[in-house]
Design a protein around this motif. Structure first.
Motif, short mmCIF file in Angstrom:
data_model
loop_
_atom_site.label_atom_id
_atom_site.label_comp_id
_atom_site.label_asym_id
_atom_site.label_seq_id
_atom_site.Cartn_x
_atom_site.Cartn_y
_atom_site.Cartn_z
N VAL A 109 0.84 -1.20 0.00
CA VAL A 109 0.00 0.00 0.00
C VAL A 109 0.87 1.25 0.00
CG1 VAL A 109 -1.69 1.35 1.29
CG2 VAL A 109 -1.93 -1.13 1.17
N GLU A 110 1.85 1.29 0.89
CA GLU A 110 2.73 2.46 0.99
C GLU A 110 3.50 2.70 -0.29
OE1 GLU A 110 6.15 4.84 1.40
OE2 GLU A 110 6.28 2.67 1.13
N ALA A 111 4.07 1.64 -0.86
CA ALA A 111 4.87 1.78 -2.07
C ALA A 111 4.00 2.19 -3.26
CB ALA A 111 5.60 0.48 -2.38
N LEU A 112 2.85 1.58 -3.41
CA LEU A 112 1.97 1.93 -4.52
C LEU A 112 1.55 3.39 -4.45
CD1 LEU A 112 -0.21 -1.32 -4.53
CD2 LEU A 112 1.32 -0.59 -6.37
N GLN A 113 1.24 3.86 -3.26
CA GLN A 113 0.86 5.26 -3.10
C GLN A 113 2.03 6.19 -3.44
OE1 GLN A 113 -0.50 5.06 0.98
NE2 GLN A 113 -2.65 4.88 0.36
N ARG A 114 3.23 5.80 -3.01
CA ARG A 114 4.42 6.61 -3.27
C ARG A 114 4.75 6.63 -4.76
NH1 ARG A 114 9.25 4.19 -2.80
NH2 ARG A 114 8.39 2.78 -1.22
N TRP A 115 4.68 5.46 -5.39
CA TRP A 115 4.98 5.39 -6.83
C TRP A 115 3.96 6.20 -7.64
CZ3 TRP A 115 5.60 -0.66 -6.60
CH2 TRP A 115 6.82 -0.95 -5.96
N TYR A 116 2.70 6.12 -7.22
CA TYR A 116 1.66 6.91 -7.91
C TYR A 116 1.97 8.40 -7.81
CZ TYR A 116 -2.96 8.96 -8.79
OH TYR A 116 -4.00 9.72 -9.26
N GLU A 117 2.35 8.84 -6.61
CA GLU A 117 2.67 10.26 -6.40
C GLU A 117 3.90 10.69 -7.19
OE1 GLU A 117 3.08 10.47 -2.20
OE2 GLU A 117 0.92 10.28 -1.82
N HIS A 118 4.81 9.74 -7.46
CA HIS A 118 6.02 10.04 -8.22
C HIS A 118 5.80 9.93 -9.73
CE1 HIS A 118 8.95 9.25 -4.62
NE2 HIS A 118 8.14 10.27 -4.43
N GLY A 119 4.58 9.63 -10.14
CA GLY A 119 4.25 9.66 -11.56
C GLY A 119 4.38 8.36 -12.32
N TYR A 120 4.61 7.25 -11.62
CA TYR A 120 4.65 5.97 -12.33
C TYR A 120 3.24 5.51 -12.66
CZ TYR A 120 9.52 5.51 -10.76
OH TYR A 120 10.86 5.70 -10.54
N GLY A 121 3.07 4.94 -13.84
CA GLY A 121 1.80 4.32 -14.17
C GLY A 121 1.73 2.96 -13.49
N LEU A 122 0.63 2.66 -12.82
CA LEU A 122 0.50 1.41 -12.09
C LEU A 122 -0.57 0.53 -12.73
CD1 LEU A 122 0.60 2.76 -8.41
CD2 LEU A 122 2.50 1.97 -9.84
N TYR A 123 -0.23 -0.75 -12.91
CA TYR A 123 -1.12 -1.69 -13.58
C TYR A 123 -1.08 -3.03 -12.85
CZ TYR A 123 -0.82 1.72 -17.36
OH TYR A 123 -0.85 2.89 -18.09
N VAL A 124 -2.15 -3.81 -13.02
CA VAL A 124 -2.25 -5.12 -12.39
C VAL A 124 -2.37 -6.19 -13.46
CG1 VAL A 124 -3.61 -6.57 -10.83
CG2 VAL A 124 -3.43 -4.11 -10.40
N TYR A 125 -1.68 -7.31 -13.26
CA TYR A 125 -1.83 -8.48 -14.15
C TYR A 125 -1.94 -9.70 -13.26
CZ TYR A 125 -0.74 -11.85 -17.92
OH TYR A 125 -0.78 -12.90 -18.82
N SER A 126 -3.11 -10.30 -13.22
CA SER A 126 -3.36 -11.45 -12.36
C SER A 126 -4.20 -12.48 -13.09
CB SER A 126 -4.09 -10.99 -11.08
OG SER A 126 -4.49 -12.08 -10.30
N SER A 127 -4.11 -13.73 -12.64
CA SER A 127 -4.95 -14.77 -13.23
C SER A 127 -6.39 -14.63 -12.78
CB SER A 127 -4.42 -16.16 -12.87
OG SER A 127 -4.36 -16.33 -11.47
N GLY A 128 -6.62 -13.90 -11.69
CA GLY A 128 -7.99 -13.58 -11.29
C GLY A 128 -8.61 -12.59 -12.26
N SER A 129 -9.92 -12.61 -12.39
CA SER A 129 -10.59 -11.72 -13.33
C SER A 129 -10.35 -10.25 -12.98
CB SER A 129 -12.10 -11.99 -13.35
OG SER A 129 -12.69 -11.59 -12.13
N ILE A 130 -10.50 -9.39 -13.96
CA ILE A 130 -10.36 -7.95 -13.72
C ILE A 130 -11.34 -7.49 -12.66
CG2 ILE A 130 -10.75 -5.68 -14.78
CD1 ILE A 130 -9.50 -6.83 -17.35
N GLN A 131 -12.54 -8.03 -12.68
CA GLN A 131 -13.53 -7.69 -11.66
C GLN A 131 -13.01 -8.05 -10.27
OE1 GLN A 131 -17.11 -10.07 -11.62
NE2 GLN A 131 -18.30 -8.45 -10.66
#
Length: 227
Positions: A109-131
């Protein structure tokens, strides 16, 4: 080339494997038959049931046979797109009722929030459905985290151990693979991403990860600008 986007797995990476296997899967197994019987006439559910028949090569399978197939696939942890879609619908009800809350590691949670604030695009790739992905992050113990992410990818983009899937994801993101950092706890997935040209980092949260990639034990150990 500098990292501009970060693509992350969920199970074993941002979230505990035990949450998936000890909470989500048993919940779906218990609730799926009742959900499908109650939603049999729903158009979206009907599309997924047709896909189950096609994948099982049983075009004449009745409702009870479909349930038997689905529960069998769940026991073997089959990466079936219609199964994942139906599980996602069941979990949606569980999150909405408050019976489920998504687990996300505090360091993630902390890293994702920090990376978002620093301008990195964040994406998810999982075998679970997008929903299902959106539900874990949207109804997490840390609150709604979906605003951090620019996109989600599941098995409709291809298998996670296939380099071509990562090339397709990079194309969808709109960046060269070399500008994307992929995070996972599975060596074969890291290998596929690396073969596609992505930068990689393994998470060894719950035991040793033997891989020809940088490996850390926490998101707090990842500095994208140095990868």
């Amino acid at each position: 080339m500098p990292i501009k986007a970060i693509l992350t797995d969920i199970e074993g990476t941002t979230s505990a494997v035990s949450f998936v296997y000890d909470v989500l899967f048993p919940y779906a197994a218990a609730k799926l038959p009742g959900f499908i019987r109650a939603s049999y006439g729903d158009a979206e559910v009907a599309v997924q049931l047709a896909a189950v028949r096609a994948e099982a090569a049983e075009p004449a399978a009745n409702l009870e046979r479909i349930l038997e197939i689905l529960l069998g696939w769940m026991q073997e942890d089959r990466k079936s797109t219609p199964l994942k879609a139906l599980q996602g619908k069941v979990w949606q009800q569980g999150y909405a009722s408050g019976e489920l809350r998504g687990h996300v590691y505090p360091d993630a949670v902390e890293a994702l929030q920090r990376w978002y604030e620093h301008g990195y695009g964040l994406y998810v790739y999982s075998s679970g459905s997008i929903q299902a992905q959106k539900l874990i992050f949207g109804c997490s113990e840390a609150g709604d985290l979906t605003g951090l992410f620019s996109g989600y990818f599941d098995t409709t983009s291809g298998g996670k151990r296939e380099p071509e899937a990562y090339r397709g994801i990079a194309q969808a993101i709109g960046l060269p693979t070399q500008n994307i950092l992929f995070l996972s706890d599975v060596a074969a997935e890291l290998d596929a991403a690396k073969a596609a040209g992505m930068r990689t980092c393994g998470l060894a949260r719950e035991g040793a990860l033997v891989a020809d990639h940088p490996v850390v034990v926490s998101f707090s150990d990842i500095e994208p600008s140095r990868m």
